[in-house]
Motif scaffolding. Sequence first.
Motif, mmCIF file in Angstrom:
data_model
loop_
_atom_site.group_PDB
_atom_site.id
_atom_site.type_symbol
_atom_site.label_atom_id
_atom_site.label_comp_id
_atom_site.label_asym_id
_atom_site.label_seq_id
_atom_site.Cartn_x
_atom_site.Cartn_y
_atom_site.Cartn_z
ATOM 1 N N LYS A 272 0.833 -1.199 0.000
ATOM 2 C CA LYS A 272 0.000 0.000 0.000
ATOM 3 C C LYS A 272 0.872 1.255 0.000
ATOM 4 C CE LYS A 272 -3.936 -2.226 2.270
ATOM 5 N NZ LYS A 272 -4.771 -2.317 3.482
ATOM 6 N N THR A 273 2.038 1.165 0.646
ATOM 7 C CA THR A 273 2.987 2.283 0.615
ATOM 8 C C THR A 273 3.488 2.516 -0.803
ATOM 9 O OG1 THR A 273 3.689 1.854 2.889
ATOM 10 C CG2 THR A 273 5.176 3.162 1.520
ATOM 11 N N LEU A 274 3.747 1.429 -1.542
ATOM 12 C CA LEU A 274 4.171 1.559 -2.937
ATOM 13 C C LEU A 274 3.097 2.248 -3.762
ATOM 14 C CD1 LEU A 274 6.008 0.989 -5.376
ATOM 15 C CD2 LEU A 274 4.987 -1.296 -5.513
ATOM 16 N N ILE A 275 1.839 1.856 -3.580
ATOM 17 C CA ILE A 275 0.743 2.475 -4.324
ATOM 18 C C ILE A 275 0.628 3.958 -3.962
ATOM 19 C CG2 ILE A 275 -1.750 2.465 -4.726
ATOM 20 C CD1 ILE A 275 -0.171 0.130 -5.991
ATOM 21 N N GLN A 276 0.824 4.285 -2.690
ATOM 22 C CA GLN A 276 0.805 5.695 -2.268
ATOM 23 C C GLN A 276 1.953 6.462 -2.921
ATOM 24 O OE1 GLN A 276 0.943 5.408 2.009
ATOM 25 N NE2 GLN A 276 -1.182 4.714 2.183
ATOM 26 N N THR A 277 3.097 5.798 -3.067
ATOM 27 C CA THR A 277 4.249 6.424 -3.730
ATOM 28 C C THR A 277 3.934 6.686 -5.198
ATOM 29 O OG1 THR A 277 5.769 5.288 -2.232
ATOM 30 C CG2 THR A 277 6.705 6.158 -4.268
ATOM 31 N N TYR A 278 3.328 5.709 -5.863
ATOM 32 C CA TYR A 278 2.895 5.914 -7.248
ATOM 33 C C TYR A 278 1.910 7.082 -7.342
ATOM 34 C CZ TYR A 278 4.888 1.519 -9.112
ATOM 35 O OH TYR A 278 5.743 0.529 -9.549
ATOM 36 N N ASP A 279 0.992 7.141 -6.391
ATOM 37 C CA ASP A 279 0.009 8.231 -6.380
ATOM 38 C C ASP A 279 0.694 9.588 -6.267
ATOM 39 O OD1 ASP A 279 -2.524 7.123 -6.734
ATOM 40 O OD2 ASP A 279 -2.747 6.607 -4.621
ATOM 41 N N GLU A 280 1.663 9.656 -5.362
ATOM 42 C CA GLU A 280 2.352 10.922 -5.141
ATOM 43 C C GLU A 280 3.095 11.356 -6.404
ATOM 44 O OE1 GLU A 280 4.404 12.930 -1.267
ATOM 45 O OE2 GLU A 280 4.961 10.858 -1.720
ATOM 46 N N ILE A 281 3.788 10.422 -7.029
ATOM 47 C CA ILE A 281 4.512 10.725 -8.269
ATOM 48 C C ILE A 281 3.536 11.168 -9.357
ATOM 49 C CG2 ILE A 281 5.849 9.697 -10.150
ATOM 50 C CD1 ILE A 281 7.139 7.863 -7.997
ATOM 51 N N THR A 282 2.457 10.430 -9.517
ATOM 52 C CA THR A 282 1.483 10.719 -10.568
ATOM 53 C C THR A 282 0.818 12.074 -10.372
ATOM 54 O OG1 THR A 282 1.041 8.360 -10.870
ATOM 55 C CG2 THR A 282 -0.619 9.895 -11.706
ATOM 56 N N ASP A 283 0.374 12.356 -9.167
ATOM 57 C CA ASP A 283 -0.368 13.595 -8.903
ATOM 58 C C ASP A 283 0.514 14.831 -9.046
ATOM 59 O OD1 ASP A 283 -2.630 12.099 -8.457
ATOM 60 O OD2 ASP A 283 -2.421 12.078 -6.276
ATOM 61 N N ILE A 284 1.727 14.769 -8.523
ATOM 62 C CA ILE A 284 2.615 15.929 -8.616
ATOM 63 C C ILE A 284 3.043 16.163 -10.063
ATOM 64 C CG2 ILE A 284 4.827 16.920 -7.897
ATOM 65 C CD1 ILE A 284 4.532 15.383 -5.257
ATOM 66 N N CYS A 285 3.397 15.072 -10.750
ATOM 67 C CA CYS A 285 3.803 15.206 -12.155
ATOM 68 C C CYS A 285 2.669 15.762 -13.004
ATOM 69 C CB CYS A 285 4.244 13.852 -12.715
ATOM 70 S SG CYS A 285 5.885 13.325 -12.185
ATOM 71 N N THR A 286 1.465 15.267 -12.775
ATOM 72 C CA THR A 286 0.318 15.729 -13.548
ATOM 73 C C THR A 286 0.091 17.223 -13.344
ATOM 74 O OG1 THR A 286 -0.724 13.549 -13.358
ATOM 75 C CG2 THR A 286 -2.142 15.380 -14.001
ATOM 76 N N LYS A 287 0.257 17.672 -12.110
ATOM 77 C CA LYS A 287 0.105 19.100 -11.829
ATOM 78 C C LYS A 287 1.119 19.925 -12.620
ATOM 79 C CE LYS A 287 2.052 21.427 -8.530
ATOM 80 N NZ LYS A 287 2.522 22.016 -7.250
ATOM 81 N N TYR A 288 2.373 19.477 -12.600
ATOM 82 C CA TYR A 288 3.419 20.209 -13.319
ATOM 83 C C TYR A 288 3.202 20.158 -14.841
ATOM 84 C CZ TYR A 288 6.275 20.704 -9.078
ATOM 85 O OH TYR A 288 6.750 21.044 -7.850
ATOM 86 N N ILE A 289 2.753 19.012 -15.345
ATOM 87 C CA ILE A 289 2.523 18.879 -16.785
ATOM 88 C C ILE A 289 1.404 19.816 -17.231
ATOM 89 C CG2 ILE A 289 1.698 17.314 -18.595
ATOM 90 C CD1 ILE A 289 3.127 15.052 -16.977
ATOM 91 N N ASN A 290 0.348 19.881 -16.444
ATOM 92 C CA ASN A 290 -0.766 20.784 -16.774
ATOM 93 C C ASN A 290 -0.317 22.243 -16.785
ATOM 94 O OD1 ASN A 290 -2.606 18.706 -17.093
ATOM 95 N ND2 ASN A 290 -3.289 18.768 -14.971
#
Length: 522
Positions: A272-290
């Motif tokens: 679950k920590t790994l999935i949270q890590t994926y979430d953190e990477i995805t959400d922050i990157c998506t914000k910067y890409i937008n």
Amino acid sequence: MISEIKLGSFGHKFYRRMSVQVSAKLSNTENGPKEASKLDREWLKAKDFSEIPGPSTFKLLSHYLPGGKLHNSNLIDFYKLLRDEYGDISQVKGIMGKPNVVFTYNPADIEKVYRTEGVWPIRVGLETFTYYRKKIRPDVFKNVGGLVSEQGKAWADIRNKVNPIMMKVQTVRHNLPDIDEISLEFLQKLEKLRDPETNKIKTNFHDEVKLWAFESICCIGLNRRMGFLSSSGSIDPDALRLSEAMSKFFQLSFEFDVQPSIWKYYETPKFKTLIQTYDEITDICTKYINEATSNFGKGEGPSGVLEKLCCIDKQIAVVMAIDMLMAGMDTTSSVFLSTLYMIAKHPEKQNALRREVTEILPNNHTPLTTENTKNMPYLRACIKEALRITPITPANFRLTGCDVVLSNYKVPKGTGVSMGMMPLTNSDVYFPKSSEFMPERWLKSGEGACPHAKATNPFVYLPFGFGPRTCIGKRIAEMEMETLLARLIRNYKVSWYGDDLKYTSNIILIPAGNMRFRFEPL
């Protein structure tokens, strides 16, 4: 892919040439029946797949238990144990949803796997990565898994679109002025961290290099400066969280994607920590890409890699930007540190490199350009030689594209094959004086050139992979490392003190312990 899909400038002509050499099952050439007959005879004479030596499932699992030979171990320990106990070819039976895997250290096997892998090579990626993108976050990825996750035509469609941008030197070098500026900022920061009495760095140099690598790949992949090298110290908190999440991802992914794991059947707290890590990477990157894409289209034309990708396919651009960041920090920083270590340990090689760099950069105000960076054969040879001695990963992996015979054993189509490169590139059998750091072995001509010391078998040294699935970030990583190395060697005499550099291995080889460099200003 040979006839239906164009691969762009990289790999297309080579793969077309190689296609005539694959088995008759994959070819319609005039020699098809003859080749088929030859392969049939070879198959009939070969030993059965079940006869390939290897540990039982129970024995393998017991190695990972407390007190076992592989408890708290890394990939190098695992590969060494298999080769020591079973020789140059062995197999591990698939457990917990993983396929059977054959481990080989035979260059003839490696060549055969690559040349018969088919028009759409299959390289099993990180299963947790694919699961996350396809099952947990389809809202972001919209069924586009990216080059790591996709296979077959879906993979080829993406690769075909991104190759002209990411594998074309001229396109990637468009970012050279920004990367050079980042390198100069790194030197300014280094000067503040350097103890003038000892020439040692007051902080963890490995961490500093990782921040440089991340700043560089964010500039390319997100069209954004993060401020990791800023003298003001004003770094976006999200950028710090992102860099920390990237490092965490490598370790956690190793535990769930490489080592035996029950995650497919039961989600442990660590999973679950790994999935949270994926979430953190995805959400922050998506914000910067937008944020980045909102400013596109305001200039005369697409400038950076991200904008060019967006012009082709915005969804693929989003996926590729995230992939670039995930793959572009620990990998590039690790290869850079290995290269700098080798250069620091060999002053005579460093002096030769400095002579080359000084001709390009007569003073610190001279910019690195697409034109003058063409004249750096020795610098590139240093990186190649460091990758020979310490590749970023100790083995390459493929699924067999058809039934093949490896080391006189039948290996069915779809079997995983781990091709152990690191022991081969460090063997005198394939590289004369393999224990020596000899950049000259990669020079074709000029003073000191020693091309006969390079392996004659091209399938022994493949640090970035082979064929259509060659590492997509190769050109970017090379540009980043070449730029910082040129600046550092031009400004400092670099030396190493203390014990030899050690490595740990999760998904990749990472330098471990203190980075004992000294930087003496010239």
